[in-house]
Structures are given as structure tokens and as C-alpha cells.
Write a protein that holds these residues in place. Structure first.
Motif, short mmCIF file in Angstrom:
data_model
loop_
_atom_site.label_atom_id
_atom_site.label_comp_id
_atom_site.label_asym_id
_atom_site.label_seq_id
_atom_site.Cartn_x
_atom_site.Cartn_y
_atom_site.Cartn_z
N PHE A 173 1.00 -1.34 -0.18
CA PHE A 173 -0.20 0.37 -0.35
C PHE A 173 0.67 1.33 -0.28
N SER A 174 -0.29 2.12 -0.72
CA SER A 174 0.74 4.00 -0.68
C SER A 174 0.31 4.78 -0.69
N ILE A 175 0.71 5.11 0.25
CA ILE A 175 -0.14 6.92 0.66
C ILE A 175 0.37 8.38 0.66
N VAL A 176 -0.65 9.29 -0.07
CA VAL A 176 0.67 10.71 0.54
C VAL A 176 -0.61 11.37 1.73
N ALA A 177 1.17 11.86 2.33
CA ALA A 177 0.30 12.56 3.27
C ALA A 177 1.30 13.48 3.78
N SER A 178 0.60 14.16 4.54
CA SER A 178 1.24 16.31 4.64
C SER A 178 1.46 17.10 5.90
N PRO A 179 2.38 15.88 6.66
CA PRO A 179 2.71 16.66 7.86
C PRO A 179 3.17 18.50 7.45
N GLN A 180 2.30 19.59 8.67
CA GLN A 180 3.05 20.39 8.31
C GLN A 180 3.44 20.74 10.06
N ILE A 181 3.87 20.29 11.13
CA ILE A 181 4.70 19.95 11.91
C ILE A 181 5.22 17.93 12.39
N GLN A 182 5.94 18.28 12.78
CA GLN A 182 6.31 17.26 13.52
C GLN A 182 5.59 16.04 13.65
N THR A 183 5.36 14.63 12.88
CA THR A 183 4.44 13.68 12.88
C THR A 183 5.33 12.26 12.61
N SER A 184 3.88 11.79 13.70
CA SER A 184 4.16 10.38 13.96
C SER A 184 3.14 9.73 13.46
N TYR A 185 3.88 8.77 11.83
CA TYR A 185 2.41 7.79 11.74
C TYR A 185 2.59 6.39 11.96
N ARG A 186 1.03 6.10 11.70
CA ARG A 186 1.88 4.15 12.01
C ARG A 186 -0.08 3.79 11.41
N ALA A 187 0.03 2.31 10.69
CA ALA A 187 -0.88 1.83 9.97
C ALA A 187 -1.47 0.97 10.22
N GLN A 188 -3.33 0.59 10.66
CA GLN A 188 -3.56 -0.09 11.08
C GLN A 188 -4.31 -1.76 10.37
N VAL A 189 -4.87 -1.64 10.42
CA VAL A 189 -5.68 -3.13 9.52
C VAL A 189 -6.09 -4.33 10.54
N GLN A 190 -7.54 -4.44 9.89
CA GLN A 190 -8.50 -5.95 11.12
C GLN A 190 -8.08 -7.03 10.73
N SER A 191 -7.21 -8.08 11.21
CA SER A 191 -6.84 -9.43 10.35
C SER A 191 -7.67 -10.84 11.89
N ASN A 192 -8.69 -11.18 11.14
CA ASN A 192 -9.24 -12.09 11.99
C ASN A 192 -10.07 -11.36 13.47
N GLY A 193 -10.57 -10.59 12.77
CA GLY A 193 -11.38 -9.47 14.01
C GLY A 193 -11.14 -8.95 15.25
N ALA A 194 -9.45 -8.96 14.27
CA ALA A 194 -8.77 -8.15 15.64
C ALA A 194 -7.33 -6.58 15.25
N PRO A 195 -7.90 -5.84 15.25
CA PRO A 195 -6.97 -4.70 14.95
C PRO A 195 -4.98 -5.34 14.86
N VAL A 196 -4.45 -4.82 14.12
CA VAL A 196 -3.24 -5.36 13.65
C VAL A 196 -2.68 -3.92 13.57
N MET A 197 -1.62 -3.20 14.64
CA MET A 197 -0.54 -1.93 14.03
C MET A 197 0.73 -2.11 13.80
N SER A 198 1.24 -1.10 12.61
CA SER A 198 2.40 -1.25 12.18
C SER A 198 3.18 -0.13 13.45
N ALA A 199 4.43 -1.04 13.35
CA ALA A 199 5.44 0.47 14.14
C ALA A 199 5.08 1.78 14.35
N GLU A 200 5.60 2.55 14.22
CA GLU A 200 5.67 4.60 14.30
C GLU A 200 6.50 4.62 13.40
N VAL A 201 6.59 5.70 12.91
CA VAL A 201 7.37 6.14 11.72
C VAL A 201 7.52 7.46 12.22
#
Length: 301
Positions: A173-201
Motif C-alpha cells: 500500500f502507498s499513500i501521500v500525507a502532508s505533515p505540517q509539523i513534526q508528526t508520527s504515523y502508523r498503519a492499522q488493519v483488521q486481521s481475523n477480527g482483531a486490529p493489527v498495527m505497524s510500528a511508528e514512523v
């Protein structure tokens, strides 16, 4: 007319004293004991301890001793306030919850972190205003999986959902973001009914600082500089610098930015090629931003 007896007076005084004492003891009993502070450690084997009986005002400091992030789920789900919502704790970090209702509380993970879901950000340092690209690999390696992107900007105590995308045929997956100040991001999906989260960037952001030549004579040049970001730079200091033959920048003087975050200044020109810039140091850029120099302007004498 008979006078009240001494015994009657003593009886009345005694009754009043007993009433006062009873009232006093009742007030003392209503005063809660001092609030206590507890620590719960999160390990790869679980929570230590896994539950706690708490009074009003007690607090728990959750410390993540695991190598991955954890999102703490507290049951019951009400009766407390935490320093982050949701209560996601990165490795080596801590968060505290203060309890407003007495009772027995248990802890568990409501989020699985890092289970094959990864994300990177490019670039990691930008100049305001800017865009970055978030690229990742879904945990299921399949197409059509919805990926939610969460962001936490400098000064915020929580991640919020900012956009969504779907995975391609190979799970990317790929998506464009527009940080206006120092910002942390993370991705989240649903897997077998439970949320799964990436590490922060994270992305660092510099304010935009520009320098322009207004006028020049054989010996003198006048410039204007301006800084811009989400905040005002009125009253902030910019350094006026000249580049040496060796490529280093030396500070000639300072200039104070006005109400519109700009300033005009003049410099005496040396013989030959003169290259100038302005530089806003870390002490002047404001929280959530990093130091930056402007574009260089060349003036020949």
C-alpha cells in the motif's frame, strides 16, 4: 421561679460534646486515605500484575518492557483517565492512568503490533509545507485489505485517523500525507477480527525560510527574509550569514522578524562574489520544528 440545676447544665454540656465528637468522627471517616501509585510492567509474557484493586485517586504507571508496542485495554472501560488515548505504549515508554472510581481493574492487549504489517516514510525530513509518501506491506499479502493511517502531530497526546487506502495485488500500500509539523504515523488493519498495527514512523519538519535581494549598489545590498510554518515568527531572531571561500557559513549579524514574520536588512559587500543566507536556529523555530537556513543569494561587486 426555680433555677436550672447544676446537674442539668452538666448533662446538656455532655450531650453537646458527644454530638460534636460524633460529628467529628463522622467527618474524619469520610476523608479518603492518601492516593497510592502502582506500577504495571508489560512483558512479552503479559502484564505484571494483571489486575489491581484501586481506590479513588490511585494511579497506575504502565511501563512497556517488551520489544514491541502494546495497546492496553482496561476493564471496566470507565472510571479512569490516561495520559494517552488510545493507550498505546511503545517499547521502553510509559503512560499513567489515574482512577476516578474505586474497584478491581484488569489489563490486556486490544491490539497486536507488528504482526507482518510494516510501513516506511519518505522523506523523513521536509520543509513546510510538504508531502511525504507512506509505503507499506500488509500483513496478509493480499489485495483489497483496508489500511487505516493514523497520525499524531507534535503537541497532541493521541493518534487520530487521517486517511485510508487499500492494498494492491501483492499486499503493498502507498499513500501521500502532508505533515505540517513534526508528526508520527502508523498503519492499522483488521486481521481475523482483531486490529493489527505497524510500528511508528516519524517525519521532522523545518519551517520555510526564504531570502530575496531587494536592491544593491556597488558596495551595499538590501535583502528581505521571511519564515513561515503553522506558527508566527514575530519577534524571533534570524542570523544573517555569509559563505566563506571554504564553503562555511559565518554569522555577520542578527535580524528580528516583524509581525508578518519577515525582516529587511542591509549588508556591506566585499569585492568579488558574495553569497548570503539567513538561518533560523533551533532556539527560534518553535516546538515541533527543526533549524533551517534559507536559500542562498549571490551578489557580485
Amino acid at each position: 421561679m426555680s433555677k436550672p440545676s447544676t446537674v442539668s447544665k452538666q448533662t446538656s454540656v455532655l450531650a453537646m460534646s458527644c454530638a460534636l465528637l460524633a460529628t467529628g468522627f463522622g467527618s474524619l471517616a469520610a476523608i479518603p486515605a492518601s492516593a497510592a501509585s502502582f506500577t504495571t510492567t508489560i512483558t512479552n509474557a503479559g502484564y505484571v500484575p494483571m489486575s489491581q484493586t484501586l481506590k479513588v485517586g490511585d494511579s497506575i504507571r504502565f511501563t512497556n518492557a517488551d520489544a514491541i508496542a502494546h495497546q492496553v485495554e482496561i476493564k471496566p472501560t470507565t472510571g479512569y483517565k490516561c495520559t494517552a488515548t488510545p493507550l498505546v505504549i511503545q517499547p521502553t515508554k510509559t503512560h499513567t492512568c489515574t482512577f476516578t472510581s474505586a474497584g478491581s481493574y484488569t489489563y490486556s492487549d486490544s491490539l497486536v503490533v507488528g504482526s507482518g504489517l510494516g510501513m516506511t516514510v519518505t522523506p523523513t525530513r521536509v520543509t513546510y509545507p510538504a508531502e511525504v509518501t507512506l509505503n507499506g506491506q500488509g500483513s496478509s499479502n493480499s489485495a483489497g485489505v483496508v489500511v487505516d493511517i493514523y497520525a499524531q502531530a507534535y503537541g497532541s497526546n493521541a493518534f487520530t485517523k487521517v486517511s485510508s487506502t487499500v492494498t494492491t495485488a501483492d499486499g503493498d500500500f502507498s499513500i501521500v500525507a502532508s505533515p505540517q509539523i513534526q508528526t508520527s504515523y502508523r498503519a492499522q488493519v483488521q486481521s481475523n477480527g482483531a486490529p493489527v498495527m505497524s510500528a511508528e514512523v516519524s517525519v521532522q519538519v523545518r519551517p520555510q525560510v526564504v531570502l530575496g535581494l531587494q536592491s544593491s549598489t556597488p558596495k551595499f545590498a538590501r535583502f528581505q527574509t521571511r519564515a513561515s510554518s503553522l506558527i508566527s515568527y514575530a519577534g524571533k531572531i534570524a542570523l544573517v550569514q555569509r559563505q566563506t571561500r571554504g564553503g562555511n557559513w559565518v554569522t555577520l549579524k542578527t535580524t528580528t522578524l516583524g509581525s508578518d514574520s519577515s525582516a529587511t536588512f542591509g549588508v556591506n559587500l566585499r569585492n568579488g562574489v558574495n553569497r548570503y543566507r539567513t538561518y533560523v536556529p533551533a532556539s527560534q523555530v518553535g516546538g515541533g520544528y527543526i533549524a533551517i537556513g534559507s536559500n542562498a543569494v549571490t551578489v557580485r561587486r
